[in-house]
Design an enzyme around this catalytic site. Structure first.
Site, mmCIF file in Angstrom:
data_model
loop_
_atom_site.group_PDB
_atom_site.id
_atom_site.type_symbol
_atom_site.label_atom_id
_atom_site.label_comp_id
_atom_site.label_asym_id
_atom_site.label_seq_id
_atom_site.Cartn_x
_atom_site.Cartn_y
_atom_site.Cartn_z
ATOM 1 N N HIS A 149 -3.593 -7.992 -3.849
ATOM 2 C CA HIS A 149 -3.752 -7.018 -2.770
ATOM 3 C C HIS A 149 -4.179 -7.667 -1.457
ATOM 4 C CE1 HIS A 149 -4.245 -3.266 -0.748
ATOM 5 N NE2 HIS A 149 -5.445 -3.636 -0.357
ATOM 6 N N HIS A 158 -9.104 -0.135 -2.442
ATOM 7 C CA HIS A 158 -9.376 1.309 -2.505
ATOM 8 C C HIS A 158 -9.460 1.833 -3.932
ATOM 9 C CE1 HIS A 158 -9.334 2.850 1.713
ATOM 10 N NE2 HIS A 158 -8.868 1.632 1.907
ATOM 11 N N ASP A 189 -3.900 -0.068 -3.717
ATOM 12 C CA ASP A 189 -4.119 0.968 -2.697
ATOM 13 C C ASP A 189 -3.157 2.143 -2.871
ATOM 14 O OD1 ASP A 189 -6.219 -0.525 -1.760
ATOM 15 O OD2 ASP A 189 -5.590 -0.503 0.341
ATOM 16 N N ASP A 234 0.820 -1.216 0.000
ATOM 17 C CA ASP A 234 0.000 0.000 0.000
ATOM 18 C C ASP A 234 0.856 1.269 0.000
ATOM 19 O OD1 ASP A 234 -1.624 -2.167 0.749
ATOM 20 O OD2 ASP A 234 -2.907 -0.934 2.028
#
Length: 306
Positions: free
Chosen positions: A164, A115, A82, A54
């Site tokens: 992810h 995200h 992200d 991230d």
């Protein structure tokens, strides 16, 4: 279509944390879409490559990551999602990564995180940041439309599986993942959702995720998945780990987190995973870049972690 010279100018501008004009972002996203359409749900990647977790809009820490790991395109990179939300510079962060993808398509792989979604970015900062910087939501729309095309997972030399979040009870094989229709908003449930939301857990089997999406999966699940698919390792991001990386499940799974001092207050280190020519693994840890003057933000985003 922007030329190499145009892209190089844009990349130089972005490296100074100066965002591009709306028309430039639109053209860049169209170019990126054409490239990502040709990539797979399980995108093959060659070694050597440096795997990153991230980033969350922490632009100056992304620049520090490139300083520690080597600049793009000299170093090959694989980012596990992200890029936006929470940090102050989601616009500059995601635009730089997309510009590097367009300029050096074979040198950088960018996967989708939970995200990279319309719904999540409306709550956790990217939407508001786009409004603040551009005066309208057009740039947010260009990027969130592009996010639908990002690959879900990558496979380094048929051995290290990168994504992810984690595994899904609906997906036993890489071929199951290859068969998904990924070009859509991240669903609330189902296999595509699980890949972006699930977490490893100390308990065996599948569990209900406290996040409200995805599942928790035990060491038995990870071991079976790796065995079935001829893998040596699952590399994933999605969870804050204080040292920047964390081995779990008897080294079947590693978490890599690349946003140091997450949310500018968590006090964690960041890390990236170098996979060498011979598939040897080396973690590089780093601390936050020196603090810049923080921009005024018009809205506080919720504190709890997603």
């Amino acid at each position: 279509m922007p030329s190499h010279a145009d892209l190089d100018r844009q990349i130089s501008q972005l490296r100074e944390c100066k965002f591009l004009g709306e028309a430039e972002v639109r053209a860049l996203c169209e170019q990126a879409k054409a490239i990502l359409m040709e990539e797979w749900n399980v995108q093959p990647v060659r070694c050597p490559v440096t795997v990153c977790g991230d980033i969350h809009g922490q632009f100056y820490d992304l620049i520090e990551l490139f300083r520690i790991g080597g600049d793009s395109p000299d170093t090959n990179y694989l980012f596990m999602g992200d890029y936006v939300d929470r940090g102050y510079y989601s616009v500059e962060t995601v635009t730089l990564l997309v510009a590097l993808k367009v300029r050096y398509r074979d040198r950088i792989t960018i996967l989708r995180g939970n995200h990279e979604s319309r719904q999540i970015t409306q709550v956790y900062g990217f939407y508001d940041e786009c409004l603040r910087k551009y005066g309208n939501a057009n740039v947010w729309k260009y990027f969130t439309d592009l996010f639908d095309y990002l690959p879900l997972t990558a496979l380094v030399e048929n051995q290290v599986f990168c994504l992810h979040g984690g595994l899904s009870p609906s997906l036993d094989t890489l071929d199951n993942i290859r068969a998904l229709d990924r070009i859509q908003e991240v669903p609330h449930e189902g296999p595509m959702c699980d890949l972006l939301w699930s977490d490893p857990d100390d308990r065996c089997g599948w569990g209900i995720s406290p996040r409200g999406a995805g599942y928790t999966f035990g060491q038995d699940i990870a071991q079976q998945f790796n065995h079935t698919n001829g893998l040596t390792l699952i590399s994933r991001a999605h969870q804050l780990v204080m040292e920047g990386f964390n081995w779990c499940q008897d080294k079947n799974v590693v978490t890599v987190f690349s946003a140091p001092n997450y949310c500018y207050r968590c006090g964690n280190m960041a890390a990236i995973l170098e996979i060498g020519e011979n598939m040897d693994q080396n973690f590089l840890q780093f601390d936050p870049a020196p603090r810049q003057i923080e921009p005024d933000t018009t809205r506080k985003t919720p504190d709890y972690f997603l």
